[in-house]
Design a protein around this motif. Structure first.
Motif, PDB file in Angstrom:
ATOM      1  N   VAL A  85       0.867  -1.182   0.000  1.00  0.00           N
ATOM      2  CA  VAL A  85       0.000   0.000   0.000  1.00  0.00           C
ATOM      3  C   VAL A  85       0.904   1.232   0.000  1.00  0.00           C
ATOM      4  O   VAL A  85       2.087   1.138   0.320  1.00  0.00           O
ATOM      5  CB  VAL A  85      -0.934   0.050   1.235  1.00  0.00           C
ATOM      6  N   ALA A  86       0.338   2.367  -0.354  1.00  0.00           N
ATOM      7  CA  ALA A  86       1.112   3.608  -0.269  1.00  0.00           C
ATOM      8  C   ALA A  86       1.413   3.896   1.204  1.00  0.00           C
ATOM      9  O   ALA A  86       0.522   3.798   2.049  1.00  0.00           O
ATOM     10  CB  ALA A  86       0.338   4.763  -0.880  1.00  0.00           C
ATOM     11  N   GLN A  87       2.659   4.219   1.517  1.00  0.00           N
ATOM     12  CA  GLN A  87       3.034   4.498   2.905  1.00  0.00           C
ATOM     13  C   GLN A  87       2.272   5.709   3.415  1.00  0.00           C
ATOM     14  O   GLN A  87       2.195   6.744   2.760  1.00  0.00           O
ATOM     15  CB  GLN A  87       4.543   4.742   2.996  1.00  0.00           C
ATOM     16  N   SER A  88       1.661   5.560   4.573  1.00  0.00           N
ATOM     17  CA  SER A  88       0.895   6.648   5.179  1.00  0.00           C
ATOM     18  C   SER A  88       0.861   6.445   6.687  1.00  0.00           C
ATOM     19  O   SER A  88       0.235   5.499   7.186  1.00  0.00           O
ATOM     20  CB  SER A  88      -0.542   6.672   4.637  1.00  0.00           C
ATOM     21  N   TRP A  89       1.513   7.357   7.402  1.00  0.00           N
ATOM     22  CA  TRP A  89       1.486   7.273   8.867  1.00  0.00           C
ATOM     23  C   TRP A  89       0.086   7.555   9.403  1.00  0.00           C
ATOM     24  O   TRP A  89      -0.319   6.966  10.415  1.00  0.00           O
ATOM     25  CB  TRP A  89       2.499   8.224   9.480  1.00  0.00           C
ATOM     26  N   ALA A  90      -0.669   8.420   8.740  1.00  0.00           N
ATOM     27  CA  ALA A  90      -2.034   8.716   9.193  1.00  0.00           C
ATOM     28  C   ALA A  90      -2.905   7.467   9.108  1.00  0.00           C
ATOM     29  O   ALA A  90      -3.679   7.164  10.024  1.00  0.00           O
ATOM     30  CB  ALA A  90      -2.630   9.857   8.370  1.00  0.00           C
ATOM     31  N   GLU A  91      -2.791   6.728   7.997  1.00  0.00           N
ATOM     32  CA  GLU A  91      -3.554   5.482   7.858  1.00  0.00           C
ATOM     33  C   GLU A  91      -3.064   4.449   8.861  1.00  0.00           C
ATOM     34  O   GLU A  91      -3.863   3.705   9.439  1.00  0.00           O
ATOM     35  CB  GLU A  91      -3.442   4.933   6.436  1.00  0.00           C
ATOM     36  N   ALA A  92      -1.762   4.403   9.069  1.00  0.00           N
ATOM     37  CA  ALA A  92      -1.206   3.469  10.052  1.00  0.00           C
ATOM     38  C   ALA A  92      -1.794   3.751  11.429  1.00  0.00           C
ATOM     39  O   ALA A  92      -2.234   2.830  12.131  1.00  0.00           O
ATOM     40  CB  ALA A  92       0.313   3.577  10.083  1.00  0.00           C
ATOM     41  N   ALA A  93      -1.832   5.022  11.811  1.00  0.00           N
ATOM     42  CA  ALA A  93      -2.377   5.405  13.113  1.00  0.00           C
ATOM     43  C   ALA A  93      -3.850   5.031  13.227  1.00  0.00           C
ATOM     44  O   ALA A  93      -4.295   4.545  14.271  1.00  0.00           O
ATOM     45  CB  ALA A  93      -2.172   6.897  13.351  1.00  0.00           C
ATOM     46  N   ASP A 141       2.001  -0.808  19.653  1.00  0.00           N
ATOM     47  CA  ASP A 141       2.264  -0.194  18.351  1.00  0.00           C
ATOM     48  C   ASP A 141       1.723   1.234  18.291  1.00  0.00           C
ATOM     49  O   ASP A 141       2.391   2.137  17.777  1.00  0.00           O
ATOM     50  CB  ASP A 141       1.650  -1.028  17.223  1.00  0.00           C
ATOM     51  N   LEU A 142       0.534   1.444  18.840  1.00  0.00           N
ATOM     52  CA  LEU A 142      -0.024   2.801  18.862  1.00  0.00           C
ATOM     53  C   LEU A 142       0.812   3.705  19.757  1.00  0.00           C
ATOM     54  O   LEU A 142       1.082   4.860  19.422  1.00  0.00           O
ATOM     55  CB  LEU A 142      -1.484   2.769  19.327  1.00  0.00           C
ATOM     56  N   GLY A 143       1.273   3.174  20.879  1.00  0.00           N
ATOM     57  CA  GLY A 143       2.162   3.937  21.749  1.00  0.00           C
ATOM     58  C   GLY A 143       3.419   4.382  21.025  1.00  0.00           C
ATOM     59  O   GLY A 143       3.880   5.514  21.190  1.00  0.00           O
ATOM     60  N   ASP A 144       3.957   3.492  20.195  1.00  0.00           N
ATOM     61  CA  ASP A 144       5.137   3.851  19.400  1.00  0.00           C
ATOM     62  C   ASP A 144       4.857   5.052  18.500  1.00  0.00           C
ATOM     63  O   ASP A 144       5.699   5.943  18.354  1.00  0.00           O
ATOM     64  CB  ASP A 144       5.588   2.675  18.525  1.00  0.00           C
ATOM     65  N   LEU A 145       3.681   5.064  17.885  1.00  0.00           N
ATOM     66  CA  LEU A 145       3.346   6.180  16.990  1.00  0.00           C
ATOM     67  C   LEU A 145       3.288   7.492  17.765  1.00  0.00           C
ATOM     68  O   LEU A 145       3.798   8.516  17.302  1.00  0.00           O
ATOM     69  CB  LEU A 145       2.026   5.928  16.263  1.00  0.00           C
ATOM     70  N   TYR A 146       2.668   7.468  18.946  1.00  0.00           N
ATOM     71  CA  TYR A 146       2.617   8.688  19.761  1.00  0.00           C
ATOM     72  C   TYR A 146       4.009   9.084  20.252  1.00  0.00           C
ATOM     73  O   TYR A 146       4.338  10.264  20.324  1.00  0.00           O
ATOM     74  CB  TYR A 146       1.669   8.518  20.955  1.00  0.00           C
ATOM     75  N   ASP A 147       4.821   8.098  20.579  1.00  0.00           N
ATOM     76  CA  ASP A 147       6.172   8.385  21.060  1.00  0.00           C
ATOM     77  C   ASP A 147       7.005   9.071  19.982  1.00  0.00           C
ATOM     78  O   ASP A 147       7.781   9.979  20.258  1.00  0.00           O
ATOM     79  CB  ASP A 147       6.840   7.087  21.505  1.00  0.00           C
ATOM     80  N   GLN A 148       6.834   8.646  18.741  1.00  0.00           N
ATOM     81  CA  GLN A 148       7.633   9.162  17.641  1.00  0.00           C
ATOM     82  C   GLN A 148       6.944  10.267  16.841  1.00  0.00           C
ATOM     83  O   GLN A 148       7.578  10.901  16.001  1.00  0.00           O
ATOM     84  CB  GLN A 148       7.996   8.004  16.706  1.00  0.00           C
ATOM     85  N   GLY A 149       5.645  10.482  17.084  1.00  0.00           N
ATOM     86  CA  GLY A 149       4.921  11.497  16.335  1.00  0.00           C
ATOM     87  C   GLY A 149       4.661  11.100  14.891  1.00  0.00           C
ATOM     88  O   GLY A 149       4.624  11.952  14.011  1.00  0.00           O
ATOM     89  N   GLY A 168       2.058   9.988  12.286  1.00  0.00           N
ATOM     90  CA  GLY A 168       0.631   9.877  12.010  1.00  0.00           C
ATOM     91  C   GLY A 168      -0.260  10.512  13.052  1.00  0.00           C
ATOM     92  O   GLY A 168      -1.463  10.630  12.860  1.00  0.00           O
ATOM     93  N   VAL A 169       0.321  10.878  14.163  1.00  0.00           N
ATOM     94  CA  VAL A 169      -0.377  11.549  15.263  1.00  0.00           C
ATOM     95  C   VAL A 169       0.584  12.581  15.833  1.00  0.00           C
ATOM     96  O   VAL A 169       1.788  12.528  15.574  1.00  0.00           O
ATOM     97  CB  VAL A 169      -0.791  10.554  16.377  1.00  0.00           C
ATOM     98  N   ALA A 170       0.059  13.491  16.614  1.00  0.00           N
ATOM     99  CA  ALA A 170       0.938  14.456  17.278  1.00  0.00           C
ATOM    100  C   ALA A 170       1.834  13.706  18.265  1.00  0.00           C
ATOM    101  O   ALA A 170       1.395  12.752  18.911  1.00  0.00           O
ATOM    102  CB  ALA A 170       0.113  15.504  18.017  1.00  0.00           C
ATOM    103  N   GLU A 171       3.089  14.110  18.359  1.00  0.00           N
ATOM    104  CA  GLU A 171       3.988  13.501  19.332  1.00  0.00           C
ATOM    105  C   GLU A 171       3.515  13.878  20.722  1.00  0.00           C
ATOM    106  O   GLU A 171       3.498  15.057  21.087  1.00  0.00           O
ATOM    107  CB  GLU A 171       5.421  13.981  19.111  1.00  0.00           C
ATOM    108  N   GLU A 172       3.082  12.882  21.476  1.00  0.00           N
ATOM    109  CA  GLU A 172       2.576  13.096  22.828  1.00  0.00           C
ATOM    110  C   GLU A 172       3.131  12.004  23.728  1.00  0.00           C
ATOM    111  O   GLU A 172       2.656  10.869  23.686  1.00  0.00           O
ATOM    112  CB  GLU A 172       1.050  13.059  22.851  1.00  0.00           C
ATOM    113  N   LYS A 173       4.121  12.356  24.504  1.00  0.00           N
ATOM    114  CA  LYS A 173       4.788  11.377  25.361  1.00  0.00           C
ATOM    115  C   LYS A 173       3.847  10.791  26.412  1.00  0.00           C
ATOM    116  O   LYS A 173       3.906   9.594  26.697  1.00  0.00           O
ATOM    117  CB  LYS A 173       6.019  11.985  26.038  1.00  0.00           C
ATOM    118  N   ALA A 174       2.968  11.595  26.970  1.00  0.00           N
ATOM    119  CA  ALA A 174       2.037  11.086  27.980  1.00  0.00           C
ATOM    120  C   ALA A 174       1.065  10.086  27.360  1.00  0.00           C
ATOM    121  O   ALA A 174       0.758   9.055  27.965  1.00  0.00           O
ATOM    122  CB  ALA A 174       1.278  12.230  28.639  1.00  0.00           C
ATOM    123  N   GLU A 175       0.589  10.358  26.162  1.00  0.00           N
ATOM    124  CA  GLU A 175      -0.317   9.433  25.476  1.00  0.00           C
ATOM    125  C   GLU A 175       0.428   8.142  25.128  1.00  0.00           C
ATOM    126  O   GLU A 175      -0.118   7.039  25.265  1.00  0.00           O
ATOM    127  CB  GLU A 175      -0.893  10.081  24.218  1.00  0.00           C
TER     128      GLU A 175
END
Length: 95
Positions: free
Chosen positions: A16-24, A41-49, A51-58
């Motif tokens: 598929v076309a790479q998309s962090w938003a779709e991944a999130a 996996d979702l925590g990783d996305l938040y940790d790295q920002g 597809g989602v805003a980088e939010e360490k607490a989330e």
């Protein structure tokens, strides 16, 4: 879980076309159903920002949800991800 796998495929752009938003989107759908791997996996996305805003607490909250399922790998990864003192600053309400 198929939804988490879709998140991985979108994140890596495999088939598929790479998309962090779709991944999130797909990781969130899977994580909301409870599997520890999907929550991590979702925590990783938040940790790295990705597809989602980088939010360490989330990120911490998702890592913690995964670890609390008595999943030894997720518990190890929670500690390994960041210095525990840094996580406590992110979410001090968690013991």
């Amino acid at each position: 879980m198929a939804q988490d796998l879709l998140g991985i495929l979108y994140g890596e752009g495999k088939g598929v076309a790479q998309s962090w938003a779709e991944a999130a989107k797909w990781h969130r759908r899977a994580a909301d159903k409870g599997p520890a791997l999907a929550q991590h996996d979702l925590g990783d996305l938040y940790d790295q920002g990705n597809g989602v805003a980088e939010e360490k607490a989330e990120a911490f909250n998702w890592f913690l949800k995964a670890a609390r399922q008595d999943d030894a790998i997720r518990q190890f990864n929670l500690v390994r991800q960041k210095d525990v003192r840094e996580w406590r600053r992110c979410a001090p309400e968690h013991p």
